[in-house]
Design a protein around this motif. Structure first.
Motif, short mmCIF file in Angstrom:
data_model
loop_
_atom_site.label_atom_id
_atom_site.label_comp_id
_atom_site.label_asym_id
_atom_site.label_seq_id
_atom_site.Cartn_x
_atom_site.Cartn_y
_atom_site.Cartn_z
N ILE A 5 0.85 -1.19 0.00
CA ILE A 5 0.00 0.00 0.00
C ILE A 5 0.88 1.24 0.00
CG2 ILE A 5 -1.69 1.35 1.31
CD1 ILE A 5 -2.81 -1.28 2.39
N HIS A 6 1.92 1.18 0.79
CA HIS A 6 2.84 2.31 0.84
C HIS A 6 3.46 2.57 -0.53
CE1 HIS A 6 6.84 4.15 2.09
NE2 HIS A 6 5.93 5.08 2.25
N ALA A 7 3.88 1.49 -1.18
CA ALA A 7 4.47 1.61 -2.51
C ALA A 7 3.47 2.23 -3.48
CB ALA A 7 4.92 0.24 -3.01
N LEU A 8 2.26 1.71 -3.44
CA LEU A 8 1.23 2.21 -4.35
C LEU A 8 0.99 3.71 -4.17
CD1 LEU A 8 -1.04 1.68 -6.40
CD2 LEU A 8 -2.54 1.11 -4.47
N LEU A 9 0.95 4.14 -2.92
CA LEU A 9 0.71 5.56 -2.66
C LEU A 9 1.94 6.41 -2.99
CD1 LEU A 9 -1.41 5.31 0.60
CD2 LEU A 9 -2.20 5.89 -1.71
N LEU A 10 3.11 5.81 -2.85
CA LEU A 10 4.34 6.53 -3.19
C LEU A 10 4.35 6.92 -4.66
CD1 LEU A 10 7.56 4.84 -1.76
CD2 LEU A 10 6.77 7.17 -1.41
N ILE A 11 3.90 6.02 -5.50
CA ILE A 11 3.99 6.30 -6.93
C ILE A 11 2.69 6.84 -7.50
CG2 ILE A 11 5.79 4.60 -7.37
CD1 ILE A 11 3.71 2.66 -8.29
N SER A 12 1.68 7.00 -6.65
CA SER A 12 0.44 7.55 -7.18
C SER A 12 0.46 9.08 -7.14
CB SER A 12 -0.74 7.04 -6.35
OG SER A 12 -1.89 7.74 -6.73
N PRO A 13 0.26 9.71 -8.28
CA PRO A 13 0.31 11.18 -8.30
C PRO A 13 -0.90 11.79 -7.59
CG PRO A 13 0.08 10.27 -10.53
CD PRO A 13 -0.07 9.14 -9.58
N VAL A 14 -1.96 10.99 -7.42
CA VAL A 14 -3.16 11.52 -6.76
C VAL A 14 -3.49 10.68 -5.52
CG1 VAL A 14 -4.14 12.40 -8.90
CG2 VAL A 14 -4.65 10.07 -8.19
N ALA A 15 -4.31 11.29 -4.66
CA ALA A 15 -4.75 10.56 -3.47
C ALA A 15 -5.69 9.44 -3.90
CB ALA A 15 -5.47 11.51 -2.52
N LEU A 16 -5.64 8.30 -3.22
CA LEU A 16 -6.50 7.16 -3.55
C LEU A 16 -7.45 6.84 -2.40
CD1 LEU A 16 -3.86 4.70 -5.12
CD2 LEU A 16 -5.32 6.34 -6.32
#
Lengths: 166, 166
Positions: free
Chosen positions: A30-41
């Motif tokens: 989850i941390h990885a996903l949020l690290l590379i996501s340009p927007v909030a999920l």
DNA sequence: CAAAATTTTCAATACTTCCTGAAAAATTTA
DNA sequence: TAAATTTTTCAGGAAGTATTGAAAATTTTG
């Protein structure tokens, strides 16, 4: 390599890395996903992307917030909560050091303190206390070094320290 | 506090600490036992003291030797192998850093390298590559900082660094 | 306030990792 | 070389962790 493949590889590797660091795989992913996501999920989007259950997503998001690695973001007019990752790696590392120091190093220091009150009645007990005091001394130094490290700013880390130490 | 109580407490805490560091409890306990043992111990003695099976003892002793935290000691005229722990905490930490760097940080650097070859075709992919390069830069710095740390000697750690950083 | 949307909790279960114990392999002795 | 001793291996089971999914709790809206 295309974007999706890159993302997947990153999430996968970050998850594996987490496992060997006492952080569970999902939490690291989850941390990885949020690290590379340009927007909030949203939780939904995280569940979808990583193919995990609602409960699992919720628990691990909470834990990440606890560690200071993820933040809630409320979108005006939206009912759902959204989440963003801390993107500054130096902040990420500082938070992890702070948390683990508190959770692991400090309790160990306390135990070492208690233990060094063993009565030094014979050679064996004297030796034991000596070894424990040694470890305690070392651990205290590590503790205050980490304190300083966390107080220092990122520039110091990427610059001065490197030059000095070489 | 008496000696036996102190020893037990130390072994127990060191074991718990290990668990949160991807080192299994038994391995950490054997290490603790050898740290505070003034003499080399045989597999039998370790099994006895920690109440573990032969197989378990053997596996974890091997692993500790692998990590450079424990050494074999052959007593002349004795058939059994004896084991001693590395007592210098700075050596212990250096070995752990070296091993984990090799097993975890370096493979991650390799993955980051591969991933940063994602084609930058749109805003999203450009952003992705930027984040990955950032992480790679940070990780490389951490890598070489750890290299230097491991090369530096113990005095440097306990002395200079502490003063400088304060 | 009731209905709708969202988040949280948690018992059951799936998954992973660890440990045992006995058999096999290796080493040493005579 | 055979017997004795010691070490290693590994299948099966035990213990520990993580995940699911559905129900309960909470929050928001009208």
């Amino acid at each position: 390599m295309d974007l999706q493949e890159g993302k997947d590889k990153f999430i996968q590797s970050w998850g594996a890395l987490g496992s060997s660091w006492g952080i569970n795989r999902t939490m690291a992913q989850i941390h990885a996903l949020l690290l590379i996501s340009p927007v909030a999920l949203s939780a939904e989007e995280i569940m979808e992307e990583l193919k995990i259950s609602r409960g699992n997503a919720n628990m691990n998001i909470r834990a990440l917030i606890d560690w200071g690695l993820v933040f809630k973001e409320l979108k005006p007019g939206e009912r759902k909560e959204y989440f963003v990752g801390e993107k500054d790696m130096w902040e990420v590392v500082k938070n992890i050091i702070t948390q683990r120091k508190k959770r692991e190093l400090e309790p160990m220091l306390k135990v070492l303190d208690e233990i060094s009150s063993v009565e030094e009645v014979d050679a064996e007990s004297k030796e034991f206390v000596k070894v424990i005091r040694d470890i305690k001394l070392f651990s205290s130094k590590a503790d205050s070094t980490l304190d300083s490290l966390v107080k220092a700013d990122s520039n110091w880390f990427v610059g001065t320290f490197m030059k000095m130490i070489r």
